[in-house]
Motif scaffolding. Structure first.
Motif, PDB file in Angstrom:
ATOM      1  N   LEU A  32       0.825  -1.082  -0.251  1.00  0.00           N
ATOM      2  CA  LEU A  32      -0.016   0.002   0.082  1.00  0.00           C
ATOM      3  C   LEU A  32       0.769   1.237  -0.143  1.00  0.00           C
ATOM      4  O   LEU A  32       0.649   2.227  -0.779  1.00  0.00           O
ATOM      5  N   VAL A  33       1.726   1.191   0.805  1.00  0.00           N
ATOM      6  CA  VAL A  33       2.856   2.253   0.620  1.00  0.00           C
ATOM      7  C   VAL A  33       3.411   2.659  -0.422  1.00  0.00           C
ATOM      8  O   VAL A  33       3.447   3.831  -0.892  1.00  0.00           O
ATOM      9  N   LEU A  34       3.816   1.600  -1.112  1.00  0.00           N
ATOM     10  CA  LEU A  34       4.573   1.558  -2.275  1.00  0.00           C
ATOM     11  C   LEU A  34       3.706   2.309  -3.596  1.00  0.00           C
ATOM     12  O   LEU A  34       3.819   3.130  -4.190  1.00  0.00           O
ATOM     13  N   TYR A  35       2.256   1.847  -3.486  1.00  0.00           N
ATOM     14  CA  TYR A  35       1.205   2.486  -4.246  1.00  0.00           C
ATOM     15  C   TYR A  35       0.997   3.902  -3.987  1.00  0.00           C
ATOM     16  O   TYR A  35       0.840   4.610  -5.010  1.00  0.00           O
ATOM     17  N   LYS A  36       1.073   4.168  -2.700  1.00  0.00           N
ATOM     18  CA  LYS A  36       0.612   5.717  -2.621  1.00  0.00           C
ATOM     19  C   LYS A  36       1.881   6.398  -2.925  1.00  0.00           C
ATOM     20  O   LYS A  36       1.797   7.601  -3.523  1.00  0.00           O
ATOM     21  N   LEU A  37       3.110   5.956  -2.833  1.00  0.00           N
ATOM     22  CA  LEU A  37       4.276   6.904  -3.167  1.00  0.00           C
ATOM     23  C   LEU A  37       4.246   6.957  -4.880  1.00  0.00           C
ATOM     24  O   LEU A  37       4.498   8.007  -5.411  1.00  0.00           O
ATOM     25  N   TRP A  38       3.930   5.836  -5.592  1.00  0.00           N
ATOM     26  CA  TRP A  38       3.776   5.953  -6.969  1.00  0.00           C
ATOM     27  C   TRP A  38       2.467   6.696  -7.172  1.00  0.00           C
ATOM     28  O   TRP A  38       2.690   7.613  -8.230  1.00  0.00           O
ATOM     29  N   SER A  43       0.957  11.856  -9.796  1.00  0.00           N
ATOM     30  CA  SER A  43      -0.079  13.033  -9.533  1.00  0.00           C
ATOM     31  C   SER A  43       0.711  14.271  -9.589  1.00  0.00           C
ATOM     32  O   SER A  43       0.090  15.433  -9.652  1.00  0.00           O
ATOM     33  N   SER A  44       1.952  14.243  -9.455  1.00  0.00           N
ATOM     34  CA  SER A  44       2.974  15.476  -9.444  1.00  0.00           C
ATOM     35  C   SER A  44       2.501  16.155  -8.073  1.00  0.00           C
ATOM     36  O   SER A  44       2.468  17.410  -8.224  1.00  0.00           O
ATOM     37  N   VAL A  45       2.250  15.521  -7.103  1.00  0.00           N
ATOM     38  CA  VAL A  45       1.953  16.083  -5.722  1.00  0.00           C
ATOM     39  C   VAL A  45       3.169  16.834  -5.293  1.00  0.00           C
ATOM     40  O   VAL A  45       4.322  16.567  -5.089  1.00  0.00           O
ATOM     41  N   GLY A  46       2.858  18.184  -5.187  1.00  0.00           N
ATOM     42  CA  GLY A  46       4.009  19.025  -4.673  1.00  0.00           C
ATOM     43  C   GLY A  46       4.711  19.900  -5.729  1.00  0.00           C
ATOM     44  O   GLY A  46       5.460  20.746  -5.379  1.00  0.00           O
ATOM     45  N   LYS A  47       4.429  19.465  -6.940  1.00  0.00           N
ATOM     46  CA  LYS A  47       5.421  19.970  -8.166  1.00  0.00           C
ATOM     47  C   LYS A  47       4.288  20.925  -8.733  1.00  0.00           C
ATOM     48  O   LYS A  47       3.712  20.520  -9.618  1.00  0.00           O
ATOM     49  N   HIS A  48       4.297  21.858  -8.123  1.00  0.00           N
ATOM     50  CA  HIS A  48       3.148  23.103  -8.680  1.00  0.00           C
ATOM     51  C   HIS A  48       3.955  24.302  -9.208  1.00  0.00           C
ATOM     52  O   HIS A  48       3.258  25.219  -9.408  1.00  0.00           O
ATOM     53  N   SER A  49       5.275  24.289  -9.591  1.00  0.00           N
ATOM     54  CA  SER A  49       5.849  25.633 -10.299  1.00  0.00           C
ATOM     55  C   SER A  49       5.223  26.100 -11.394  1.00  0.00           C
ATOM     56  O   SER A  49       4.805  27.266 -11.423  1.00  0.00           O
ATOM     57  N   ALA A  50       4.598  25.461 -12.285  1.00  0.00           N
ATOM     58  CA  ALA A  50       3.848  25.885 -13.441  1.00  0.00           C
ATOM     59  C   ALA A  50       2.406  26.533 -13.145  1.00  0.00           C
ATOM     60  O   ALA A  50       2.023  27.493 -13.707  1.00  0.00           O
ATOM     61  N   LEU A  51       1.951  25.876 -12.027  1.00  0.00           N
ATOM     62  CA  LEU A  51       0.584  26.240 -11.623  1.00  0.00           C
ATOM     63  C   LEU A  51       0.984  27.702 -10.894  1.00  0.00           C
ATOM     64  O   LEU A  51      -0.133  28.721 -11.177  1.00  0.00           O
ATOM     65  N   LEU A 104      -6.316  10.793  -3.387  1.00  0.00           N
ATOM     66  CA  LEU A 104      -5.062  10.753  -2.975  1.00  0.00           C
ATOM     67  C   LEU A 104      -4.924  10.163  -1.441  1.00  0.00           C
ATOM     68  O   LEU A 104      -4.120   9.600  -0.954  1.00  0.00           O
ATOM     69  N   GLU A 105      -6.081  10.431  -0.699  1.00  0.00           N
ATOM     70  CA  GLU A 105      -5.895  10.124   0.715  1.00  0.00           C
ATOM     71  C   GLU A 105      -6.677   8.621   0.936  1.00  0.00           C
ATOM     72  O   GLU A 105      -6.592   8.145   1.899  1.00  0.00           O
TER      73      GLU A 105
END
Length: 205
Positions: A32-38, A43-51, A104-105
């Protein structure tokens, strides 16, 4: 590899069914942890520079630059920002954001259950082992061998150790995932406020 499997087999044999259950739970938890990391990475969580560039341009009234920057984003929140640029109401944007957060949660509750129940399951195994050890002590009568009693106690305590070994990393990973989602909520709320504020401040006709 064979040595590892042999060690796990010996731990399971010594700890009994409770340790076997905990080992199974640990495998499922790791999956489950590996799936959540994937999922977070995809989903590019935390990668919002373009936004951020798109929102800043929109806030300055540069709609063309905002649309151009938005197209460069691979974030799961990009459709949300696009809806905002299309003048969707604040309530709709907030509801859409929560729906994306809920996806995501997914699995967080399972990780929380493992973090809470694994130590209790290990303690349960220890109690059963201690009962068995003292039953053996009673059956031995006056011919008590202290080494046998000590051996039974450490085997019983093994289940608690395994339970804690499963629970502690799970709790740490869950805490990290939750902190990432807290950051996502702050970013989305700020984005919605920035996008909706200019048009909401305009006087009604």
């Amino acid at each position: 590899m064979n040595d590892v499997l042999s060690s796990l087999s010996r731990v399971a044999e010594l700890g009994g069914p409770v340790v076997v259950i905990l080992m199974g739970v640990s495998v499922l938890t790791l999956a489950l942890v590996l799936y959540k990391l994937w999922q977070f990475r995809a989903s590019s969580v935390g990668k919002h520079s373009a936004l951020r560039r798109a929102i800043a341009a929109w806030d300055e009234g540069q709609s063309a630059e905002a649309e151009s920057a938005l197209k460069q984003s691979h974030s799961y929140l990009a459709p949300l920002i696009a809806s905002g640029f299309a003048l969707a109401p604040r309530e709709r944007l907030a509801a859409e954001a929560e729906a994306r957060f809920a996806t995501l949660e997914g699995g967080f509750r399972a990780l929380d259950s493992v973090a809470q129940l694994a130590p209790l399951l290990g303690l349960f195994g220890t109690v059963l082992g201690m009962i068995d050890a003292f039953q053996s002590l009673q059956s031995a009568g006056s011919q008590v061998d202290p080494s046998l009693l000590a051996g039974g106690i450490w085997v019983a305590l093994l289940t608690t150790a395994v339970g804690l070994a499963v629970a502690m990393p799970t709790a740490m990973v869950l805490s990290w995932l939750e902190s990432r989602m807290d950051g996502e909520r702050v970013f989305a709320d700020t984005a919605i406020q920035t996008i909706c504020a200019p048009r909401e401040s305009q006087p009604d006709d």
